[in-house]
Enzyme design. Structure first.
Site, short mmCIF file in Angstrom:
data_model
loop_
_atom_site.label_atom_id
_atom_site.label_comp_id
_atom_site.label_asym_id
_atom_site.label_seq_id
_atom_site.Cartn_x
_atom_site.Cartn_y
_atom_site.Cartn_z
CG ASN A 175 -39.17 1.07 -32.01
OD1 ASN A 175 -40.14 0.69 -31.36
ND2 ASN A 175 -39.29 1.63 -33.22
CD GLU A 176 -33.88 4.96 -27.11
OE1 GLU A 176 -32.93 4.27 -27.54
OE2 GLU A 176 -33.82 6.20 -27.04
N PRO A 177 -33.38 0.17 -26.78
CG PRO A 177 -31.08 0.11 -26.31
CD PRO A 177 -32.19 1.05 -26.68
CB THR A 194 -31.61 8.42 -27.23
OG1 THR A 194 -31.41 7.07 -27.67
CG2 THR A 194 -32.45 9.16 -28.24
#
Length: 645
Positions: A175-177, A194
């Site tokens: 769950n990236e920014p 990442t």
């Protein structure tokens, strides 16, 4: 001087964790352990207790599992408990957080491969109870697959305990920014940071998938219990943001502040930026020993933008340090003591200045000519991290030995090795032609992410060995004083290394006992992104434990340098070695001899600059910090910490 890696840590047991009192800065429960092994064992015990409790009640235990380096020691302990204590996993159902997409199960970089390698192949979990996102699902079926994965979790009654790591972007799972608070299992585009962090495992950023399948924030938050693991200094900044910052989609892990049963499990390095660790005087009363006083005064000088000798009583009082001021009586006395302490760390004589009063110098005057042993984890860390000091030691007549702890073969790209193999083959050397043809074939025919053949690894190691000899010759070191240890833990052919072993320790003992050094220099870089520096340091510490009773060790001092990734804080530094502009250029040229590492190096993290650029920038900044504190103005400085082993 430091006595151990974790002397500032207050290790809190799980039994005590309920007594934790949040400071006004911290918004989530966290427990700091002395090291990752201790913390991992505690977490593994909580998981085991949950499994046993569920079994006693005749229920399934549903675990959400993570991959990456953070949970590895947890899995090792669970495997140990299964084999030695009879812990059964037959009532356990697992759901993994994520998987790269696309990704086959057979790929050694897949999380399917990771989980079986570290856990599932070593316990009695039922195969049908293992759930890992499938990286081979077709694009057309992917949306429905994610819905089905979400439903499968719900059908098992939800996750009882979710294990998490955290990325430097603040991602949990993938769950990236920008991930939404109510997001569920889905496909996602990976953040560039990442992908940079994953690049070493994939032998280059170009090989890292751009997408992944991940559980969503909402999926994770539905777990009844959440444990987030974070180890190492490179996680310290994001941990501070997550625990002390405001909830924001820019740092997805901050959403865990709204979960009622989440605990962050940290080692002291990961916790080092938290206010109660970094600046405890802002939190409450302190016991002002010399170490804490030094840390506080340096911080105060940097915060106010004043040199040490310009600090006044008001500066101390306005920044939570009134009790320190009260103990000493005046800022003048505090300032003078601190100025002298920092000034005495500066020396142009890293091996000690002969026939000089050494009372206030970092190193002893005698013996005037010392035997020096520089340990370099990889075959370039010596010149990158302490090339100027290295040069000084040789110029000042000390007997300097270099010991390269690992071959560094994994960091040589295929195209670089192919170049050398083709040159050798082109020379038509009868003895080597067949071997070179085989090496060329091995490289050309190698499948993605496959492990190099033994012959290719030998060639890559030889490339790095010859580069190292070129650099050490340039700095004036005799070839017989250059040692290639090739520690066995490193020689796996892949990013994942073996644990430190007895053979590694004995090799280190042998070289130290052979040279009987007065000085040892070693890498103390705890933020090493791929772990080799840390293992090399641990191997050295184990060797020193064994050798400490030896008579010659009474005269041996240990100095730690940092690698290309960061520098010691000023208050930690025991010796700072200035470099002239000419010496900076000489260090740069020594680094240039490592041509295989110069362009497009695989292990640079998210900093695209070459190692010589990073090294010069760091050395320049260290000198600038000394200048801003009111000390002499140098072009560059290398810094060391004296370690009491």
């Amino acid at each position: 001087m430091k006595t151990n890696l974790y002397q500032n840590a207050k290790s809190i047991s799980y039994e005590e964790s309920g007594k934790f009192e949040e400071t006004r800065f911290e918004k989530k429960h966290n427990v700091i352990f002395s090291n990752s092994k201790e913390g991992s064992i505690k977490v593994a015990r909580e998981i085991a207790d949950l499994i046993i409790s569920k079994k006693t009640k005749g229920k399934l235990c549903v675990l959400g599992l993570a991959t990456g380096s953070s949970p590895v020691k947890v899995y090792e302990e669970l495997v140990r408990m299964h084999k030695e204590e009879g812990l059964s996993f037959k009532n356990v159902v697992t759901f993994n957080l994520d998987e790269y997409y696309p990704m086959t199960k057979e790929n050694i970089q897949s999380y399917y491969y990771f989980m079986h390698q570290h856990l599932f192949d070593h316990i009695d979990i039922l195969p049908e109870n293992i759930n890992i996102p499938d990286g081979t699902v077709s694009v057309d079926d992917l949306h429905q697959y994610c819905i089905d994965y979400e439903n499968a979790i719900d059908q098992k009654g939800g996750i009882d305990l979710q294990l998490l790591g955290i990325g430097r972007t603040g991602h949990i799972g993938f769950n990236e920014p920008g991930s939404h608070f109510n997001s569920e299992t889905r496909s996602i585009i990976l953040d560039s940071i990442t992908r940079f962090d994953a690049a070493p495992s994939f032998l280059g950023i170009e090989n890292v998938p751009k997408k992944a399948i991940t559980m969503g924030i909402k999926t994770v938050r539905k777990a009844k219990r959440i444990i987030l693991l974070a180890w190492g200094q490179n996680k310290s900044s994001i941990i501070k943001s997550t625990i002390e910052g405001e909830i924001s989609s820019k740092v997805p892990a901050t959403y865990l502040q709204r979960h009622n049963s989440t605990t962050f499990i940290l080692d002291i390095e990961a916790a080092s930026e938290l206010t109660r660790i970094k600046t405890p005087w802002l939190v409450g009363p302190c016991v002002w020993d010399q170490k804490l006083s030094s840390k506080a005064i340096i911080w105060l000088s940097q915060k106010t933008g004043k040199s040490i000798l310009k600090l006044i009583d008001k500066d101390y009082n306005d920044n939570g340090m009134s009790s320190l001021l009260a103990e000493e009586g005046s800022s003048y006395n505090l300032n003078i003591k601190m100025f002298n302490k920092v000034q005495h760390t500066i020396t142009g004589w890293p091996g000690g200045k002969p026939n000089a009063d050494d009372t206030s110098r970092p190193e002893r005057a005698n013996p005037a000519k010392k035997r020096v042993l520089i340990f370099s984890p990889h075959p370039d860390d010596d010149v990158i991290s302490m090339g100027g000091t290295f040069d000084r030691l040789v110029e000042q007549g000390h007997e300097v030995h270099i010991a390269y702890q690992t071959s560094g073969n994994i960091a040589v790209s295929d195209h670089e090795a192919l170049k050398f193999a083709e040159v050798t083959k082109g020379m038509r050397c009868n003895n080597d032609n067949g071997l070179m043809k085989k090496i060329i074939d091995d490289i050309v025919c190698k499948k993605d992410n496959a492990i190099d053949s033994v012959d290719v690894r030998k060639l890559k190691a030889m490339i790095r060995q010859c580069e190292s000899l070129a650099a050490t010759r340039y700095l004036g070191v005799l070839d017989e004083n250059v040692h290639f240890l090739n520690l066995p833990f490193y020689e796996t052919g892949s990013i994942k290394k073996n644990p430190m072993g007895e053979d590694d320790i004995q090799i280190m003992c042998k070289i130290i006992e052979e040279i009987k050094p007065h000085q040892i220099y070693a890498a103390g870089d705890l933020a090493d992104p791929h772990g080799t520096h840390r293992v090399c340091l641990d191997v050295l510490f184990e060797a020193l434990k064994i050798l400490k009773p030896k008579f010659f060790m009474k005269d041996c001092w240990l100095w730690l340098y940092r690698g290309a990734w960061q520098e010691w804080d000023i208050d930690e530094i025991d010796m700072a070695v200035p470099m002239s502009p000419d010496q900076v250029l000489k260090k740069r040229k020594a680094i240039f001899f490592h041509q295989s590492q110069k362009d497009g190096v695989m292990f640079q993290g998210n900093d695209i600059r070459e190692f010589w650029m990073r090294a010069e920038d760091r050395n320049n900044k260290t000198a600038l910090k000394y200048k801003e504190l009111g000390l002499a103005d140098y072009a560059a400085m290398e810094a060391f910490v004296k370690w009491d082993y």
